[in-house]
Design a protein around this motif. Structure first.
Motif, mmCIF file in Angstrom:
data_model
loop_
_atom_site.group_PDB
_atom_site.id
_atom_site.type_symbol
_atom_site.label_atom_id
_atom_site.label_comp_id
_atom_site.label_asym_id
_atom_site.label_seq_id
_atom_site.Cartn_x
_atom_site.Cartn_y
_atom_site.Cartn_z
ATOM 1 N N VAL A 29 0.848 -1.202 0.000
ATOM 2 C CA VAL A 29 0.000 0.000 0.000
ATOM 3 C C VAL A 29 0.882 1.251 0.000
ATOM 4 C CG1 VAL A 29 -1.662 1.352 1.334
ATOM 5 C CG2 VAL A 29 -1.940 -1.114 1.157
ATOM 6 N N LEU A 30 1.883 1.264 0.881
ATOM 7 C CA LEU A 30 2.774 2.423 0.973
ATOM 8 C C LEU A 30 3.569 2.581 -0.324
ATOM 9 C CD1 LEU A 30 4.081 1.952 4.632
ATOM 10 C CD2 LEU A 30 2.331 3.533 3.826
ATOM 11 N N THR A 286 3.820 10.309 4.031
ATOM 12 C CA THR A 286 4.997 9.466 3.770
ATOM 13 C C THR A 286 6.151 9.832 4.696
ATOM 14 O OG1 THR A 286 4.368 9.346 1.440
ATOM 15 C CG2 THR A 286 6.612 8.721 1.994
ATOM 16 N N GLY A 287 6.434 11.143 4.800
ATOM 17 C CA GLY A 287 7.533 11.590 5.661
ATOM 18 C C GLY A 287 7.310 11.193 7.105
ATOM 19 N N SER A 288 6.067 11.310 7.575
ATOM 20 C CA SER A 288 5.754 10.967 8.972
ATOM 21 C C SER A 288 5.931 9.477 9.216
ATOM 22 C CB SER A 288 4.308 11.376 9.297
ATOM 23 O OG SER A 288 4.119 12.750 9.070
ATOM 24 N N ILE A 289 5.462 8.644 8.268
ATOM 25 C CA ILE A 289 5.593 7.187 8.438
ATOM 26 C C ILE A 289 7.067 6.786 8.438
ATOM 27 C CG2 ILE A 289 5.130 4.943 7.364
ATOM 28 C CD1 ILE A 289 2.523 6.134 6.293
ATOM 29 N N ILE A 290 7.843 7.361 7.513
ATOM 30 C CA ILE A 290 9.275 7.016 7.453
ATOM 31 C C ILE A 290 9.962 7.404 8.758
ATOM 32 C CG2 ILE A 290 11.464 7.509 6.294
ATOM 33 C CD1 ILE A 290 9.885 7.958 3.722
ATOM 34 N N LEU A 291 9.612 8.592 9.283
ATOM 35 C CA LEU A 291 10.241 9.053 10.528
ATOM 36 C C LEU A 291 9.914 8.107 11.689
ATOM 37 C CD1 LEU A 291 12.060 11.442 11.152
ATOM 38 C CD2 LEU A 291 10.056 12.724 11.894
ATOM 39 N N LEU A 292 8.665 7.628 11.759
ATOM 40 C CA LEU A 292 8.295 6.683 12.818
ATOM 41 C C LEU A 292 9.024 5.347 12.637
ATOM 42 C CD1 LEU A 292 4.463 7.400 13.095
ATOM 43 C CD2 LEU A 292 6.189 7.821 14.847
ATOM 44 N N ALA A 331 2.298 0.255 14.247
ATOM 45 C CA ALA A 331 1.391 1.395 14.479
ATOM 46 C C ALA A 331 1.560 2.423 13.368
ATOM 47 C CB ALA A 331 1.680 2.020 15.841
ATOM 48 N N ALA A 332 2.818 2.684 12.976
ATOM 49 C CA ALA A 332 3.083 3.657 11.902
ATOM 50 C C ALA A 332 2.499 3.160 10.579
ATOM 51 C CB ALA A 332 4.591 3.878 11.762
ATOM 52 N N GLY A 333 2.768 1.892 10.250
ATOM 53 C CA GLY A 333 2.302 1.343 8.973
ATOM 54 C C GLY A 333 0.787 1.229 8.903
ATOM 55 N N ILE A 334 0.173 0.699 9.982
ATOM 56 C CA ILE A 334 -1.284 0.500 9.982
ATOM 57 C C ILE A 334 -2.019 1.840 9.962
ATOM 58 C CG2 ILE A 334 -3.215 -0.335 11.389
ATOM 59 C CD1 ILE A 334 -1.389 -2.678 12.223
ATOM 60 N N SER A 335 -1.547 2.833 10.745
ATOM 61 C CA SER A 335 -2.221 4.142 10.742
ATOM 62 C C SER A 335 -2.112 4.800 9.365
ATOM 63 C CB SER A 335 -1.641 5.050 11.829
ATOM 64 O OG SER A 335 -0.255 5.222 11.624
ATOM 65 N N GLY A 336 -0.945 4.668 8.706
ATOM 66 C CA GLY A 336 -0.784 5.211 7.358
ATOM 67 C C GLY A 336 -1.719 4.537 6.381
ATOM 68 N N CYS A 337 -1.816 3.191 6.486
ATOM 69 C CA CYS A 337 -2.703 2.434 5.590
ATOM 70 C C CYS A 337 -4.162 2.821 5.800
ATOM 71 C CB CYS A 337 -2.541 0.934 5.861
ATOM 72 S SG CYS A 337 -1.208 0.206 4.945
ATOM 73 N N LEU A 338 -4.560 2.962 7.073
ATOM 74 C CA LEU A 338 -5.951 3.322 7.367
ATOM 75 C C LEU A 338 -6.296 4.676 6.768
ATOM 76 C CD1 LEU A 338 -6.400 2.100 11.057
ATOM 77 C CD2 LEU A 338 -7.461 1.176 8.999
ATOM 78 N N LEU A 339 -5.354 5.616 6.880
ATOM 79 C CA LEU A 339 -5.579 6.948 6.313
ATOM 80 C C LEU A 339 -5.800 6.867 4.803
ATOM 81 C CD1 LEU A 339 -5.592 10.014 6.966
ATOM 82 C CD2 LEU A 339 -3.176 10.027 6.361
ATOM 83 N N ILE A 340 -4.972 6.060 4.139
ATOM 84 C CA ILE A 340 -5.107 5.888 2.689
ATOM 85 C C ILE A 340 -6.427 5.191 2.352
ATOM 86 C CG2 ILE A 340 -4.097 4.764 0.660
ATOM 87 C CD1 ILE A 340 -1.370 4.974 2.208
ATOM 88 N N LEU A 341 -6.758 4.117 3.100
ATOM 89 C CA LEU A 341 -7.979 3.361 2.823
ATOM 90 C C LEU A 341 -9.224 4.209 3.027
ATOM 91 C CD1 LEU A 341 -7.042 -0.069 4.453
ATOM 92 C CD2 LEU A 341 -7.360 0.403 2.027
ATOM 93 N N VAL A 342 -9.240 5.048 4.077
ATOM 94 C CA VAL A 342 -10.394 5.919 4.337
ATOM 95 C C VAL A 342 -10.611 6.851 3.144
ATOM 96 C CG1 VAL A 342 -11.184 7.877 5.736
ATOM 97 C CG2 VAL A 342 -10.305 5.822 6.849
ATOM 98 N N ASN A 343 -9.513 7.444 2.635
ATOM 99 C CA ASN A 343 -9.624 8.349 1.485
ATOM 100 C C ASN A 343 -10.067 7.615 0.221
ATOM 101 O OD1 ASN A 343 -8.626 11.293 1.928
ATOM 102 N ND2 ASN A 343 -7.316 10.019 3.222
ATOM 103 N N VAL A 344 -9.585 6.371 0.053
ATOM 104 C CA VAL A 344 -9.974 5.572 -1.119
ATOM 105 C C VAL A 344 -11.463 5.248 -1.075
ATOM 106 C CG1 VAL A 344 -9.724 3.285 -2.183
ATOM 107 C CG2 VAL A 344 -7.697 4.582 -1.553
#
Length: 365
Positions: A29-30, A286-292, A331-344
């Protein structure tokens, strides 16, 4: 031969296998969302499962080959691949990969030993991969966030050309012209970027995070052509890296197939997300997920330092460090995925609503 290879691999139970599939899905997904590899999530995730860093990198770069081939074909159909530029970068990237494989293999076979999590791993190799991961991706994440926030203030202006313009004023012959990208670049700069991209692809599996920004900011290549050419380059780097790591016995086919199982579904969702989410939001997420992910890997580093007797504490704390690192990564990966899925999902519903209104209008008339 089997006795030589098997000790490098962990025992895969159902729970571990499902976690690898989940890593592949989130990484996919990322990857589709960012337009680059998801190795910055999958490699540390596999290391948290107890997989040696060198096997995680070897298996991931082998899995990357197939994804890059599909992405390169798609970008090629859109005219976004400069094969001439890719060919020049490939030559020195192979030297960078060979250097990375040689260092990783040397550290793995002659390192300090030790293990963490559910399986074995070599402390010296894991420490080296983790340090390179933290140093490079910290710079990438901070640069990405700063660029996103700055471009947001400037109403979405294009990437900065300061470095490309600076290098254009320095006389470094010979120069090579690339017609698709419509740029002229010094051969010496090309060789340096190819070497750095290959080294990072072979060391932590994230060559795209150097290759794409370098093509955009250093060469002045348009963003779409940079992404397409990087995937073309990644196809060859993935194949060469896979051969090199496989020859050393560091590619676990089981991990590679499980990653494919999750990532092939994830890529489709992530790619759709790029059409419905604003570019500045993509870069901030993307930047936030990479930083986490960087912080998560940093939490695991004390384990390898203790195994190498560079620091001292109760070994029982290794499990807490590893668990904390794993929870932060997921937590970083799942929260990023959820954000993308919600928008999709929101975009899909809006499209269905518009289609429904269009079909109803003639009927009412």
């Amino acid at each position: 031969m089997i006795d030589y290879i098997i000790p490098n691999f962990i025992v895969l139970d159902l729970g571990s296998a499902l976690q690898v599939v989940l890593l592949g899905f989130i990484g996919g997904v990322l990857s589709g969302f960012i337009g680059s590899g998801g190795a910055f999530f999958m490699t540390p995730g596999m290391m948290n499962l107890g997989i040696s860093g060198v096997v995680a990198v070897g298996s991931n770069i082998s899995h990357k080959f197939g994804k890059a081939m599909m992405g390169s074909k798609k970008h090629g159909e859109l005219g976004n691949v400069d094969k001439r530029l890719g060919a020049f970068l490939i030559l020195t990237s192979f030297a960078g990969i060979r250097l990375a494989v040689w260092i990783n293999s040397m550290l793995f076979s002659g390192g300090g030993g030790g293990s963490h999590g559910e399986g074995g791993g070599d402390a010296a190799s894991n420490l080296y991969i983790s340090l390179v991961f933290v140093c490079i991706l910290s710079l990438v994440a901070i640069s990405m966030l700063r660029d996103a926030l700055k471009s947001g203030d400037e109403n979405g202006s294009g990437p900065s050309m300061k470095i490309a313009n600076f290098l254009a004023n320095i006389h470094l012959p010979p120069y090579v012209h690339f017609p698709v990208a419509d740029v002229r670049v010094s051969l010496w700069v090309l060789m340096l970027v190819g070497l750095a991209t290959g080294y990072l692809a072979g060391t932590i599996g994230v060559g795209g995070f150097i290759g794409v920004p370098a093509m955009i900011y250093v060469f002045g290549v348009p963003t779409a052509v940079a992404a397409g050419t990087e995937l073309y380059l990644a196809m060859f780097m993935g194949a060469f890296g896979a051969l090199n790591y496989a020859y050393q016995g560091y590619v676990d086919i089981r991990l590679m197939m499980l990653l494919y199982l999750g990532s092939l579904v994830g890529i489709y969702i992530g790619t759709y997300g790029t059409k419905v989410v604003k570019e500045v939001v993509i870069r901030i997420v993307t930047g936030s997920i990479i930083l986490l992910c960087v912080v998560s890997r940093g939490v695991a580093i004390p384990i390898y330092l203790r195994q190498l007797h560079l620091i001292s504490y109760d070994p029982a704390w290794d499990n807490y460090f590893n668990l904390g690192s794993k929870i932060m990564l997921f937590a970083a990966g799942i929260s990023g995925c959820l954000l993308i899925l919600v928008n999709v999902v929101k975009a899909y519903r809006q499209r269905r609503q518009i289609q429904s209104q269009i079909f109803q209008a003639p009927a009412e008339a």
